[in-house]
Enzyme design. Structure first.
Site, PDB file in Angstrom:
ATOM      1  N   GLU A 288       0.577  -1.019  -0.051  1.00 21.17           N
ATOM      2  CA  GLU A 288      -0.253   0.301  -0.039  1.00 21.17           C
ATOM      3  C   GLU A 288       0.721   1.304  -0.349  1.00 21.17           C
ATOM      4  O   GLU A 288       0.807   2.557  -0.418  1.00 21.17           O
ATOM      5  CB  GLU A 288      -1.033   0.090   1.096  1.00 21.17           C
ATOM      6  CG  GLU A 288      -2.217   1.048   0.635  1.00 21.17           C
ATOM      7  CD  GLU A 288      -3.312   1.237   2.176  1.00 21.17           C
ATOM      8  OE1 GLU A 288      -3.549  -0.459   2.020  1.00 21.17           O
ATOM      9  OE2 GLU A 288      -3.378   0.940   2.773  1.00 21.17           O
ATOM     10  N   HIS A 317       7.569 -26.943   0.248  1.00 21.18           N
ATOM     11  CA  HIS A 317       7.107 -27.800  -0.675  1.00 21.18           C
ATOM     12  C   HIS A 317       5.729 -27.319  -1.204  1.00 21.18           C
ATOM     13  O   HIS A 317       4.583 -27.600  -1.896  1.00 21.18           O
ATOM     14  CB  HIS A 317       5.962 -28.651   0.495  1.00 21.18           C
ATOM     15  CG  HIS A 317       7.290 -29.539   1.213  1.00 21.18           C
ATOM     16  ND1 HIS A 317       8.087 -30.496   1.292  1.00 21.18           N
ATOM     17  CD2 HIS A 317       7.884 -29.264   2.168  1.00 21.18           C
ATOM     18  CE1 HIS A 317       8.960 -30.858   1.939  1.00 21.18           C
ATOM     19  NE2 HIS A 317       9.325 -29.817   2.280  1.00 21.18           N
ATOM     20  N   LYS A 431     -13.786   2.577  -1.806  1.00 19.62           N
ATOM     21  CA  LYS A 431     -14.346   2.761  -0.551  1.00 19.62           C
ATOM     22  C   LYS A 431     -15.485   3.092  -1.081  1.00 19.62           C
ATOM     23  O   LYS A 431     -16.247   2.909  -0.716  1.00 19.62           O
ATOM     24  CB  LYS A 431     -13.807   3.244  -0.164  1.00 19.62           C
ATOM     25  CG  LYS A 431     -12.782   2.339   1.023  1.00 19.62           C
ATOM     26  CD  LYS A 431     -12.217   3.789   2.221  1.00 19.62           C
ATOM     27  CE  LYS A 431     -11.157   3.121   2.867  1.00 19.62           C
ATOM     28  NZ  LYS A 431     -10.667   3.871   3.917  1.00 19.62           N
TER      29      LYS A 431
HETATM   30  O1  PA5 Z   1      -3.568   2.222   5.378  1.00 14.63           O
HETATM   31  C1  PA5 Z   1      -4.269   2.121   6.211  1.00 14.63           C
HETATM   32  O2  PA5 Z   1      -4.305   3.715   6.053  1.00 14.63           O
HETATM   33  C2  PA5 Z   1      -5.326   1.943   5.694  1.00 14.63           C
HETATM   34  O3  PA5 Z   1      -4.819   0.129   4.926  1.00 14.63           O
HETATM   35  C3  PA5 Z   1      -6.191   1.654   6.712  1.00 14.63           C
HETATM   36  O4  PA5 Z   1      -5.290   0.772   7.811  1.00 14.63           O
HETATM   37  C4  PA5 Z   1      -7.477   0.603   6.775  1.00 14.63           C
HETATM   38  O5  PA5 Z   1      -8.112   1.174   5.180  1.00 14.63           O
HETATM   39  C5  PA5 Z   1      -8.742   0.975   7.508  1.00 14.63           C
HETATM   40  O6  PA5 Z   1      -9.229   2.019   7.555  1.00 14.63           O
HETATM   41  P1  PA5 Z   1      -9.629   3.043   9.264  1.00 14.63           P
HETATM   42  O7  PA5 Z   1      -8.319   3.297  10.041  1.00 14.63           O
HETATM   43  O8  PA5 Z   1      -9.426   4.451   9.012  1.00 14.63           O
HETATM   44  O9  PA5 Z   1     -11.048   2.128   9.542  1.00 14.63           O
END
Ligand code: PA5
Length: 462
Positions: A288, A317, A431
């Site tokens: 990410e 394996h 989202k």
């Molecule tokens: O790294 C990130 O920002 C995302 O993966 C969030 O952790 C994830 O989308 C969850 O978001 P939030 O903590 O706002 O619910």
């Protein structure tokens, strides 16, 4: 305290020939530039996570006191959250608690522990089958206070709690969220939940060392001060601008160079079941953070390296055939453990079968570590880039070191790639489409866009 070690010999051309990196390639100015940028900006904007080992004394005491109360009053602890609000708690739980923790008899463990990082109805129903919600503390974790998955979990659970406990339901909830943004903080104030704050400069995937990860860990009896000390220890080890004297900077530089050489896949392969979910956590952090369409100047770069989780020896394996003989498009990072927390000797009993008998008298830790070294050797012989991170043992301090190492590596590498390491526009796109399809107010245009998209007509009807 012993430091974790980063061995990158098998990334180099001395070991893997032309597939490797030449020593001269490490003299790359991007390395110092990335370090300087990081040092100048750490603690600010989305780099608040870098200061977490230093600035949480008060909150740590509050977390420890709250964890004690939770242990006194409940039988189960459930994290409601997703992504960065779930993967860290899972990784640290698996690394530092008994491997069959929830199955242990009550006197040998603390509260039963669950993390609900999905919205699969069968999973929710299964959770409700095994917990008594009245005896459960739910820690709702969401930085934005708006994530559909987490808020759905929250609504389902609070509805059940309210029906059973009436006004007292709020005692069963702890909220971990932004102090200023989102809906969860508003609900927390209205309902009177105990609340911990996620600092502004700490994004989800960099949040394990703030209350997001520290409260669940403290509830489990994990020494969170040692974890933060470990992170601080690693931060200090990475305080110089020379990659040869800064392990995370060297790791980032090697990743950067390997990406330029077309190594588009990063396999994370711990040789310890306890570290299996550290690989999951890493995959989010790496994927990410670095997977970005444009760089900081708006130029299309489609940067990133696809993270893949694997487990030694299990995946010897399954995947290692591909890693040794498949395309030269990967870097394999192995995590080894020098001293396991317990050991088992392989018993005698096959004296007449030499092909089995050679195992007898050795320990399982010898076997797993020998297989690790053997895999490193096989990868190196087949000229595939690999490197090893070695933990002296798995404990709160070394896990703190490891988390900080990967966070620093990611931040440095993002800077070398000249991208925004800390945003996630690709996640936001999904989202927003969900909101539109669920007819959320304000997303009418997006709904229209989705309706105008080309109709699918290429599926087989079976
Ligand atoms: O790294 C990130 O920002 C995302 O993966 C969030 O952790 C994830 O989308 C969850 O978001 P939030 O903590 O706002 O619910």
């Amino acid at each position: 305290m012993e430091a974790i070690k980063f061995d990158f010999n098998n990334m180099m051309s001395d070991f893997i020939g032309e597939q490797g990196i030449k020593a001269s390639e490490l003299d790359n100015p991007v390395s110092k530039a990335a370090f300087d940028y990081f040092q100048a900006n750490r603690g600010t904007e989305m780099m608040g996570w870098a200061d977490l080992p230093y600035n949480q004394d008060g909150v740590v005491e509050d977390i420890i006191a709250t964890a004690k109360e939770i242990n006194k009053n409940f039988e189960n602890f459930v994290v409601l959250g997703i992504g960065g609000s779930a993967l860290g708690p899972i990784a640290v739980f698996t690394a530092l608690c008994h491997f069959r923790y929830n199955d242990l008899p009550k006197e040998k463990r603390g509260l039963k522990f669950f993390v609900e990082d999905n919205v699969d109805p069968e999973r929710m129903l299964a959770l409700l089958d095994v917990i008594d919600v009245e005896k459960t503390c739910f820690n709702v974790i969401t930085k934005s206070g708006a994530t559909s998955e987490t808020m759905s979990q929250y609504l389902i659970i609070t509805d059940i709690l309210k029906k059973k406990l009436g006004d007292k339901f709020s005692k069963n909830i702890v909220a971990t969220t932004s102090e200023t943004k989102g809906n969860l903080i508003k609900l927390a104030k209205k309902e009177g939940f105990k609340t911990f704050y996620i600092p502004d400069g700490v994004g989800g995937r960099f949040s394990e060392l703030c209350p997001v990860g520290l409260l669940p860990a403290a509830v489990l009896g994990i020494d969170i001060k040692a974890m933060l000390e470990g992170a601080k220890f690693m931060d200090k080890l990475c305080s110089l601008d020379d990659a040869h004297k800064n392990p995370a900077l060297m790791a980032a530089l090697l990743s950067y160079i390997s990406m330029k050489k077309g190594k588009n896949i990063s396999v994370m392969m711990p040789y310890a079941d306890s570290l299996k979910y550290i690989a999951d956590w890493y995959c989010q952090l790496w994927g990410e953070s670095l997977g970005k369409a444009v760089d900081k100047n708006g130029k299309v770069v489609n940067a990133g390296q696809t993270p893949v989780k694997a487990l030694g020896v299990t995946d010897q394996h399954s995947q290692v055939q591909l890693y040794t003989e498949g395309p030269f498009d990967k870097v394999i990072t192995i995590i080894g453990v020098e001293k396991f927390r317990g050991d088992v000797t392989i018993a005698n009993g096959a004296e007449e079968f030499p092909d089995v008998n050679f195992l007898c008298g050795h320990t399982m830790s010898e076997l797993i570590n020998t297989e690790r070294v053997a895999t490193e050797y096989a990868l190196t012989c087949s000229k595939h880039m690999n490197n090893t991170i070695l933990l002296p043992e798995v404990n709160a301090h070394t896990i703190g070191q490891l988390l900080m190492f990967f966070q620093l590596q990611t931040a440095y590498c993002g800077e070398m790639l000249n991208i925004d390491t800390f945003n996630q526009p690709g996640v936001e796109a999904g989202k927003n489409a969900t909101y539109a399809l669920f007819n959320r107010k304000g997303y009418e245009a997006k709904k229209q866009e989705l309706e105008n998209a080309p109709k699918k007509n290429k599926a087989y009807i079976i």
